[in-house]
Design a protein around this motif. Sequence first.
Motif, PDB file in Angstrom:
ATOM      1  N   GLY A 158       0.810  -1.205   0.000  1.00 38.55           N
ATOM      2  CA  GLY A 158       0.000   0.000   0.000  1.00 38.55           C
ATOM      3  C   GLY A 158       0.848   1.261   0.000  1.00 38.55           C
ATOM      4  N   LEU A 159       0.431   2.249  -0.783  1.00 37.84           N
ATOM      5  CA  LEU A 159       1.081   3.552  -0.844  1.00 37.84           C
ATOM      6  C   LEU A 159       0.053   4.632  -0.542  1.00 37.84           C
ATOM      7  CD1 LEU A 159       3.036   3.001  -4.155  1.00 37.84           C
ATOM      8  CD2 LEU A 159       4.068   3.206  -1.919  1.00 37.84           C
ATOM      9  N   GLU A 160       0.535   5.727   0.032  1.00 39.79           N
ATOM     10  CA  GLU A 160      -0.352   6.823   0.397  1.00 39.79           C
ATOM     11  C   GLU A 160       0.260   8.141  -0.068  1.00 39.79           C
ATOM     12  OE1 GLU A 160      -2.768   8.087   4.428  1.00 39.79           O
ATOM     13  OE2 GLU A 160      -0.962   6.884   4.585  1.00 39.79           O
ATOM     14  N   LEU A 161      -0.546   9.012  -0.653  1.00 38.70           N
ATOM     15  CA  LEU A 161      -0.089  10.323  -1.098  1.00 38.70           C
ATOM     16  C   LEU A 161      -0.456  11.352  -0.042  1.00 38.70           C
ATOM     17  CD1 LEU A 161      -0.486   8.627  -3.803  1.00 38.70           C
ATOM     18  CD2 LEU A 161      -0.659  10.823  -4.897  1.00 38.70           C
ATOM     19  N   PRO A 180       9.419  11.167  -3.300  1.00 32.31           N
ATOM     20  CA  PRO A 180       9.612  10.612  -1.953  1.00 32.31           C
ATOM     21  C   PRO A 180       9.189  11.621  -0.881  1.00 32.31           C
ATOM     22  CG  PRO A 180      11.691  10.721  -3.164  1.00 32.31           C
ATOM     23  CD  PRO A 180      10.646  11.309  -4.030  1.00 32.31           C
ATOM     24  N   PRO A 181       8.811  11.145   0.297  1.00 36.13           N
ATOM     25  CA  PRO A 181       8.361  12.071   1.338  1.00 36.13           C
ATOM     26  C   PRO A 181       9.508  12.952   1.826  1.00 36.13           C
ATOM     27  CG  PRO A 181       8.487   9.841   2.185  1.00 36.13           C
ATOM     28  CD  PRO A 181       8.734   9.757   0.719  1.00 36.13           C
ATOM     29  N   TYR A 214      10.226  17.966   6.113  1.00 33.79           N
ATOM     30  CA  TYR A 214       9.765  19.195   6.745  1.00 33.79           C
ATOM     31  C   TYR A 214       8.247  19.277   6.836  1.00 33.79           C
ATOM     32  CZ  TYR A 214      14.596  20.476   6.406  1.00 33.79           C
ATOM     33  OH  TYR A 214      15.945  20.478   6.554  1.00 33.79           O
ATOM     34  N   LYS A 215       7.545  18.994   5.738  1.00 33.55           N
ATOM     35  CA  LYS A 215       6.084  19.019   5.767  1.00 33.55           C
ATOM     36  C   LYS A 215       5.483  17.619   5.646  1.00 33.55           C
ATOM     37  CE  LYS A 215       5.513  23.624   3.824  1.00 33.55           C
ATOM     38  NZ  LYS A 215       4.915  24.408   2.744  1.00 33.55           N
ATOM     39  N   GLY A 216       6.299  16.629   5.289  1.00 33.99           N
ATOM     40  CA  GLY A 216       5.797  15.270   5.143  1.00 33.99           C
ATOM     41  C   GLY A 216       5.104  15.021   3.825  1.00 33.99           C
ATOM     42  N   LYS A 217       5.245  15.922   2.852  1.00 33.00           N
ATOM     43  CA  LYS A 217       4.590  15.765   1.562  1.00 33.00           C
ATOM     44  C   LYS A 217       5.314  14.712   0.732  1.00 33.00           C
ATOM     45  CE  LYS A 217       3.775  19.592  -0.615  1.00 33.00           C
ATOM     46  NZ  LYS A 217       3.778  20.962  -1.135  1.00 33.00           N
ATOM     47  N   GLY A 218       4.566  13.992  -0.075  1.00 30.46           N
ATOM     48  CA  GLY A 218       5.149  13.002  -0.970  1.00 30.46           C
ATOM     49  C   GLY A 218       4.373  11.701  -0.929  1.00 30.46           C
ATOM     50  N   ILE A 219       4.966  10.656  -1.495  1.00 32.33           N
ATOM     51  CA  ILE A 219       4.360   9.323  -1.514  1.00 32.33           C
ATOM     52  C   ILE A 219       5.097   8.471  -0.490  1.00 32.33           C
ATOM     53  CG2 ILE A 219       3.832   7.306  -2.919  1.00 32.33           C
ATOM     54  CD1 ILE A 219       4.061   9.078  -5.389  1.00 32.33           C
TER      55      ILE A 219
END
Length: 178
Positions: free
Chosen positions: A86-89, A153-154, A157-162
Amino acid sequence: MSRIGKKPVQIPAGVEVAVDGNHITVKGSKGTLELDMYEKLTIEIEDNVLTVVRPDDERETRARHGLTRALIHNMVVGVSEGYSRGLELAGVGYRVQLKGKDLELSLGYSHPVIYNAPEGITFEVPDNTHINVKGIDKQQVGQVAAEIRGKRPPEPYKGKGIHYVGEHIRRKLGKAAK
């Protein structure tokens, strides 16, 4: 003696294992997988229990004993149950859509990122921020999930990414923290 190598592999009902010299073929309800194993190792099958036997204690033979058993076990589980990753955006405007068999990812770039599904891999998109990669080959499922994660990739700093479902992203403080 290898602790992993000497563990027996249970063959469930509906799974056929054929050994032809150094070539192993595992057939199940989900598909067929094949493996060319190390020539010195032998396989014994009795009463739906498969064991990998090594003839000597040479370094190369010992190294490949547990590896071969693990690969065969992964093949048996793959053709009977299958594997999923499982992956999460995470991020504003980050989303995914299923276009036929392929994925269309919006990851903050000026263009959508298209990821073509390799043979043997299927994608499920339960909502626009989650992806399930499914297949019978554990190695291929993990590789495809890693390639998709590599598109963005995540960041810490903000945790953005996959990121993988359940993966913990170590967060850093920004420049405001002194």
